[in-house]
Design an enzyme around this catalytic site. Structure first.
Site, PDB file in Angstrom:
ATOM      1  N   ILE A   1      29.904  39.745  12.949  1.00 10.38           N
ATOM      2  CA  ILE A   1      30.931  40.630  13.531  1.00 10.38           C
ATOM      3  C   ILE A   1      31.791  41.183  12.391  1.00 10.38           C
ATOM      4  CG2 ILE A   1      32.926  40.789  15.075  1.00 10.38           C
ATOM      5  CD1 ILE A   1      31.610  38.654  16.846  1.00 10.38           C
TER       6      ILE A   1
ATOM      7  N   ASP B   1      37.263  29.263   0.553  1.00  8.03           N
ATOM      8  CA  ASP B   1      36.949  28.135   1.432  1.00  8.03           C
ATOM      9  C   ASP B   1      38.120  27.952   2.389  1.00  8.03           C
ATOM     10  OD1 ASP B   1      36.628  25.692   2.633  1.00  8.03           O
ATOM     11  OD2 ASP B   1      36.355  24.571   0.770  1.00  8.03           O
TER      12      ASP B   1
ATOM     13  N   ILE C   1      36.214  33.604  11.043  1.00  7.55           N
ATOM     14  CA  ILE C   1      35.801  32.301  10.505  1.00  7.55           C
ATOM     15  C   ILE C   1      35.849  31.264  11.623  1.00  7.55           C
ATOM     16  CG2 ILE C   1      36.510  30.437   8.940  1.00  7.55           C
ATOM     17  CD1 ILE C   1      37.712  32.662   7.102  1.00  7.55           C
TER      18      ILE C   1
ATOM     19  N   TYR D   1      29.655  25.278  24.607  1.00  8.29           N
ATOM     20  CA  TYR D   1      30.708  25.806  23.727  1.00  8.29           C
ATOM     21  C   TYR D   1      31.677  24.683  23.335  1.00  8.29           C
ATOM     22  CZ  TYR D   1      33.310  29.449  21.371  1.00  8.29           C
ATOM     23  OH  TYR D   1      33.899  30.208  20.393  1.00  8.29           O
TER      24      TYR D   1
ATOM     25  N   LYS E   1      39.247  27.535  20.064  1.00 11.02           N
ATOM     26  CA  LYS E   1      39.634  28.931  20.358  1.00 11.02           C
ATOM     27  C   LYS E   1      40.915  28.978  21.197  1.00 11.02           C
ATOM     28  CE  LYS E   1      36.308  31.287  18.276  1.00 11.02           C
ATOM     29  NZ  LYS E   1      36.574  31.951  16.969  1.00 11.02           N
TER      30      LYS E   1
ATOM     31  N   THR F   1      24.511  36.608  16.672  1.00  8.97           N
ATOM     32  CA  THR F   1      24.806  36.515  15.240  1.00  8.97           C
ATOM     33  C   THR F   1      24.248  35.186  14.749  1.00  8.97           C
ATOM     34  OG1 THR F   1      26.885  35.327  15.521  1.00  8.97           O
ATOM     35  CG2 THR F   1      27.004  37.735  15.601  1.00  8.97           C
ATOM     36  N   LEU F   2      24.409  34.890  13.460  1.00  9.67           N
ATOM     37  CA  LEU F   2      23.963  33.598  12.924  1.00  9.67           C
ATOM     38  C   LEU F   2      24.696  32.458  13.636  1.00  9.67           C
ATOM     39  CD1 LEU F   2      21.841  32.905  10.853  1.00  9.67           C
ATOM     40  CD2 LEU F   2      23.629  32.768   9.117  1.00  9.67           C
TER      41      LEU F   2
HETATM   42  C1  IMJ Z   1      28.271  28.889  20.584  1.00  7.23           C
HETATM   43  C2  IMJ Z   1      27.917  27.660  21.160  1.00  7.23           C
HETATM   44  C3  IMJ Z   1      27.624  27.533  22.512  1.00  7.23           C
HETATM   45  C4  IMJ Z   1      27.694  28.618  23.332  1.00  7.23           C
HETATM   46  C5  IMJ Z   1      28.031  29.847  22.774  1.00  7.23           C
HETATM   47  C6  IMJ Z   1      28.312  29.989  21.386  1.00  7.23           C
HETATM   48  N1  IMJ Z   1      28.170  31.094  23.322  1.00  7.23           N
HETATM   49  C7  IMJ Z   1      28.533  31.980  22.370  1.00  7.23           C
HETATM   50  C8  IMJ Z   1      28.608  31.335  21.151  1.00  7.23           C
HETATM   51  C9  IMJ Z   1      27.945  31.348  24.735  1.00  7.23           C
HETATM   52  C10 IMJ Z   1      28.797  33.417  22.618  1.00  7.23           C
HETATM   53  C11 IMJ Z   1      28.965  31.954  19.805  1.00  7.23           C
HETATM   54  N2  IMJ Z   1      30.424  31.854  19.561  1.00  7.23           N
HETATM   55  C12 IMJ Z   1      31.286  32.661  20.355  1.00  7.23           C
HETATM   56  C13 IMJ Z   1      30.970  31.032  18.582  1.00  7.23           C
HETATM   57  O1  IMJ Z   1      32.189  30.996  18.474  1.00  7.23           O
HETATM   58  C14 IMJ Z   1      30.136  30.190  17.715  1.00  7.23           C
HETATM   59  C15 IMJ Z   1      30.675  29.285  16.891  1.00  7.23           C
HETATM   60  C16 IMJ Z   1      29.934  28.323  16.111  1.00  7.23           C
HETATM   61  C17 IMJ Z   1      28.552  28.315  15.996  1.00  7.23           C
HETATM   62  C18 IMJ Z   1      27.920  27.356  15.215  1.00  7.23           C
HETATM   63  C19 IMJ Z   1      26.429  27.262  15.094  1.00  7.23           C
HETATM   64  C20 IMJ Z   1      25.980  26.528  13.870  1.00  7.23           C
HETATM   65  C21 IMJ Z   1      26.867  25.391  13.460  1.00  7.23           C
HETATM   66  N3  IMJ Z   1      28.177  25.399  13.813  1.00  7.23           N
HETATM   67  C22 IMJ Z   1      28.725  26.395  14.561  1.00  7.23           C
HETATM   68  N4  IMJ Z   1      30.072  26.420  14.697  1.00  7.23           N
HETATM   69  C23 IMJ Z   1      30.661  27.362  15.437  1.00  7.23           C
HETATM   70  O2  IMJ Z   1      26.405  24.458  12.780  1.00  7.23           O
END
Ligand code: IMJ
Length: 256
Positions: free
Chosen positions: A19, A63, A91, A156, A163, A194-195
Site C-alpha cells: 500500500i 527499524d 508498518i 486477524y 489496530k 499484499t505481502l
Molecule cells: C491478516 C491476517 C488475517 C486476516 C487478514 C489479514 N485480513 C486482512 C489482512 C482479512 C485484510 C491483512 N491486514 C489488514 C494486515 O494488517 C496484516 C498484517 C500482518 C500480516 C502478517 C503476515 C506475515 C507475518 N506477520 C504479519 N503481521 C501483520 O509474519
C-alpha cells in the site's frame, strides 16, 4: 497540483504490491517529492530499484521497534531534504503463529510485539518528528488501519487489538498535535493481496465476500487507497483530523 512543493515521507515500503507504494505513486503523480523508509539495510538494493521510477526519490533504513533508529532516520532525512509536510506510517507486524491460531493462545510477548510494531511505532514517529522539528507548519500524519480493529475477522486476532490501539492513538495524537496545526488521521483500507496478506488462510474468500457485499461491488486497489492518503496530505482535508477514513468501497456500512 494537489501536493506541489510538498515533501512526503512514506514509512514501510516492501515491494510494488505494498500500500506504501500505491501511496508513493499517488503522491508523486500529485507533484510531491517522495522519500521512503524501509526495514533492513539488506533490502536497500531491491528498494532502490523499485523507487527508481519516482524522480528524486530517496530511501532510508528504519527499524520501527527502536526509537534510536527512528531518530537516526528522521535526523538524516531532515539534514538531506529539509522539513516534511506529511508522513505515511505503513508498518505492522504480528508473529505468524498469532495470525494462525486462536486469539486466546496469544502470548504476552506476541501481544506486546504486535502492539509495539503496529501501534506504538506511530506514536514514536509522531513524537520524534515533533521533537526533532522535522514537520512543517500544517503537516499531516497518516497511518493505515483495518476493519478488524472493530469487528472480528477470522485470523486477524492480535492485529485487531493492535489496530484498535492504533486508531485510538490517532485520536489522542490529533488532540496533542492539533495545537501545532499538525493533523493526524488513519485510512482503513479494504483487503488487498499484499505481502502482508500472503499465506493468510481464506484470504481469497474474504476478497470474494467484499466483491459480493460492498456497495461498489469490487475490491480496492493500492492506488485507490494511495489517492485517499494524498487527500489527507493535501490542503483539501485541512479541517479533517483524528479520523478513521474508510477506503473500502463502502463495505463497512453493511449490516449483512
Ligand atoms: C491478516 C491476517 C488475517 C486476516 C487478514 C489479514 N485480513 C486482512 C489482512 C482479512 C485484510 C491483512 N491486514 C489488514 C494486515 O494488517 C496484516 C498484517 C500482518 C500480516 C502478517 C503476515 C506475515 C507475518 N506477520 C504479519 N503481521 C501483520 O509474519
Amino acid at each position: 497540483m494537489l501536493l506541489e512543493n510538498k515533501t512526503i515521507l512514506i514509512m514501510g515500503i516492501r515491494n510494488k504490491w505494498s500500500i506504501a507504494w500505491g501511496a508513493a505513486r499517488s503522491a508523486a503523480e500529485n507533484g510531491a517529492k517522495v522519500l521512503f523508509t524501509f526495514m533492513g539495510e539488506d533490502n536497500r538494493e531491491k528498494i532502490e530499484e523499485l523507487i527508481s521510477e519516482i524522480p528524486n526519490a530517496k530511501a532510508y533504513t528504519c527499524d520501527a521497534s527502536s526509537d534510536e533508529s527512528i531518530k537516526q532516520a528522521l535526523t538524516k532525512i531532515k539534514e538531506e531534504n529539509g522539513k516534511l509536510d506529511g508522513i505515511l506510517h505503513s508498518i505492522a507486524h504480528a508473529n505468524t503463529e498469532d495470525l494462525r491460531n486462536d486469539f486466546i493462545t496469544t502470548s504476552r510477548e506476541g501481544f506486546s510485539h504486535a502492539n509495539d510494531i503496529s501501534a506504538y511505532s506511530f506514536v514514536a514517529v509522531a513524537r520524534i518528528a515533533d521533537e526533532l522539528e522535522v514537520l512543517n507548519e500544517g503537516a499531516s500524519l497518516v497511518s493505515l488501519t483495518y476493519y478488524g480493529s472493530t469487528k472480528v475477522l477470522p485470523g486477524y486476532n492480535v492485529m485487531g487489538v493492535a489496530k484498535a490501539a492504533l486508531e485510538t492513538s490517532v485520536r489522542y495524537l490529533a488532540d496533542n498535535l492539533g495545537k501545532k496545526n499538525i493533523r493526524v488521521n488513519a485510512v482503513s483500507a479494504g483487503p488487498i493481496k499484499t505481502l502482508s496478506a500472503k499465506g493468510i488462510k481464506d484470504f481469497g474468500s474474504i476478497l470474494n465476500v467484499v466483491e459480493e457485499k460492498a456497495p461498489l461491488r469490487r475490491n480496492v486497489t493500492t492506488e485507490e487507497v494511495g489517492d485517499v492518503v494524498s487527500f489527507l496530505f493535501s490542503k483539501m482535508s485541512s479541517a479533517v483530523t483524528g479520523q478513521i477514513l474508510y477506503a473500502d468501497n463502502g463495505y463497512n456500512i453493511m449490516g449483512i
